[in-house]
Design a protein around this motif. Sequence first.
Motif, mmCIF file in Angstrom:
data_model
loop_
_atom_site.group_PDB
_atom_site.id
_atom_site.type_symbol
_atom_site.label_atom_id
_atom_site.label_comp_id
_atom_site.label_asym_id
_atom_site.label_seq_id
_atom_site.Cartn_x
_atom_site.Cartn_y
_atom_site.Cartn_z
ATOM 1 N N LEU A 120 124.238 -45.176 60.812
ATOM 2 C CA LEU A 120 125.625 -45.195 60.337
ATOM 3 C C LEU A 120 126.507 -45.703 61.479
ATOM 4 O O LEU A 120 126.573 -45.088 62.542
ATOM 5 C CB LEU A 120 126.051 -43.776 59.931
ATOM 6 N N PHE B 152 132.924 -48.272 57.841
ATOM 7 C CA PHE B 152 131.536 -47.841 57.987
ATOM 8 C C PHE B 152 130.610 -48.989 57.613
ATOM 9 O O PHE B 152 130.915 -49.791 56.722
ATOM 10 C CB PHE B 152 131.209 -46.697 57.023
ATOM 11 N N GLN C 291 126.444 -48.765 56.815
ATOM 12 C CA GLN C 291 125.322 -47.826 56.826
ATOM 13 C C GLN C 291 124.059 -48.483 56.288
ATOM 14 O O GLN C 291 124.078 -49.143 55.256
ATOM 15 C CB GLN C 291 125.663 -46.579 55.993
ATOM 16 N N LEU D 216 120.784 -33.351 54.639
ATOM 17 C CA LEU D 216 120.348 -33.775 53.299
ATOM 18 C C LEU D 216 119.264 -34.838 53.393
ATOM 19 O O LEU D 216 118.296 -34.835 52.632
ATOM 20 C CB LEU D 216 121.541 -34.314 52.493
ATOM 21 N N ASN D 217 119.418 -35.764 54.332
ATOM 22 C CA ASN D 217 118.439 -36.843 54.450
ATOM 23 C C ASN D 217 117.062 -36.313 54.841
ATOM 24 O O ASN D 217 116.036 -36.852 54.410
ATOM 25 C CB ASN D 217 118.911 -37.893 55.459
ATOM 26 N N MET E 264 119.669 -39.715 60.378
ATOM 27 C CA MET E 264 120.840 -40.606 60.304
ATOM 28 C C MET E 264 121.438 -40.690 61.701
ATOM 29 O O MET E 264 121.945 -39.703 62.226
ATOM 30 C CB MET E 264 121.895 -40.097 59.308
ATOM 31 N N TYR F 128 125.324 -51.018 53.186
ATOM 32 C CA TYR F 128 126.636 -51.208 52.568
ATOM 33 C C TYR F 128 127.710 -51.122 53.640
ATOM 34 O O TYR F 128 127.471 -50.633 54.754
ATOM 35 C CB TYR F 128 126.891 -50.150 51.477
ATOM 36 N N ILE G 240 130.533 -35.252 58.053
ATOM 37 C CA ILE G 240 129.774 -36.236 57.268
ATOM 38 C C ILE G 240 128.402 -36.447 57.903
ATOM 39 O O ILE G 240 127.368 -36.428 57.240
ATOM 40 C CB ILE G 240 130.537 -37.593 57.207
ATOM 41 N N HIS H 219 135.662 -42.362 51.670
ATOM 42 C CA HIS H 219 135.696 -43.804 51.943
ATOM 43 C C HIS H 219 135.942 -44.553 50.638
ATOM 44 O O HIS H 219 135.849 -43.976 49.561
ATOM 45 C CB HIS H 219 134.432 -44.290 52.677
ATOM 46 N N ARG I 190 130.851 -42.143 44.841
ATOM 47 C CA ARG I 190 131.840 -41.174 44.344
ATOM 48 C C ARG I 190 132.604 -40.474 45.465
ATOM 49 O O ARG I 190 133.514 -39.718 45.214
ATOM 50 C CB ARG I 190 131.118 -40.076 43.525
ATOM 51 N N ARG J 84 125.929 -41.024 44.934
ATOM 52 C CA ARG J 84 126.782 -40.001 45.544
ATOM 53 C C ARG J 84 127.816 -40.643 46.477
ATOM 54 O O ARG J 84 128.978 -40.251 46.507
ATOM 55 C CB ARG J 84 125.938 -38.976 46.318
ATOM 56 N N LEU J 85 127.354 -41.642 47.224
ATOM 57 C CA LEU J 85 128.260 -42.320 48.164
ATOM 58 C C LEU J 85 129.394 -43.035 47.427
ATOM 59 O O LEU J 85 130.535 -43.042 47.882
ATOM 60 C CB LEU J 85 127.475 -43.332 49.008
#
Length: 138
Positions: free
Chosen positions: A41, A48, A50, A31-32, A93, A8, A24, A72, A68, A65-66
């Motif tokens: 990224l 961005f 990613q 988390l990943n 990442m 995206y 970030i 960005h 929301r 989640r992204l």
Amino acid sequence: MQLKSVTYTSLAALDLDEEQLREIHGAARDLNGIDGISGLLVFNGTHFLQWIEGPPESVDELIERLRRDPRHSGFEIRDERMLERRMFGDWTMKLVRVRSNFHLAQDDVALQLPEEFPDHLRARVMGMVERISEDVEL
Ligand SMILES: Cc1cc2nc3c(=O)[nH]c(=O)nc-3n(C[C@H](O)[C@H](O)[C@H](O)COP(=O)(O)O)c2cc1C
């Protein structure tokens, strides 16, 4: 195991500073690692791009989640595909800062793409880098 990837682009919040970018990136890696997600990224100072890859359910949850995340906006999915294997398996990442001039940005990204990254995807990612660098709508 089935793997999915989503790429995206988005526009960073105007007031996003270096510290927030590091935050970030740090949180994303942590988390990943838990979610089995890897990727790339790219940040050019304003936008961005990613690439996210992992188990389809984890990828879909991260996308929600992204969407929301107020850090960005203009979130837009550019590519979605099933993968036979990871392209960025070594990176929970990887953050690549690129120069805002798109020729230079393409050089910066080209250096980071794994050798086995398929040519047609390479061309696509390069095209996306060009467009985020030019700040035009696709
Ligand atoms: C440009 C950008 C990239 C992000 N990349 C990731 C990522 O790769 N993995 C991740 O878990 N969160 C990432 N986040 C953070 C998520 O949007 C979200 O805040 C985080 O996953 C925690 O979810 P929660 O805020 O719903 O608790 C990113 C955020 C931004 C703005």
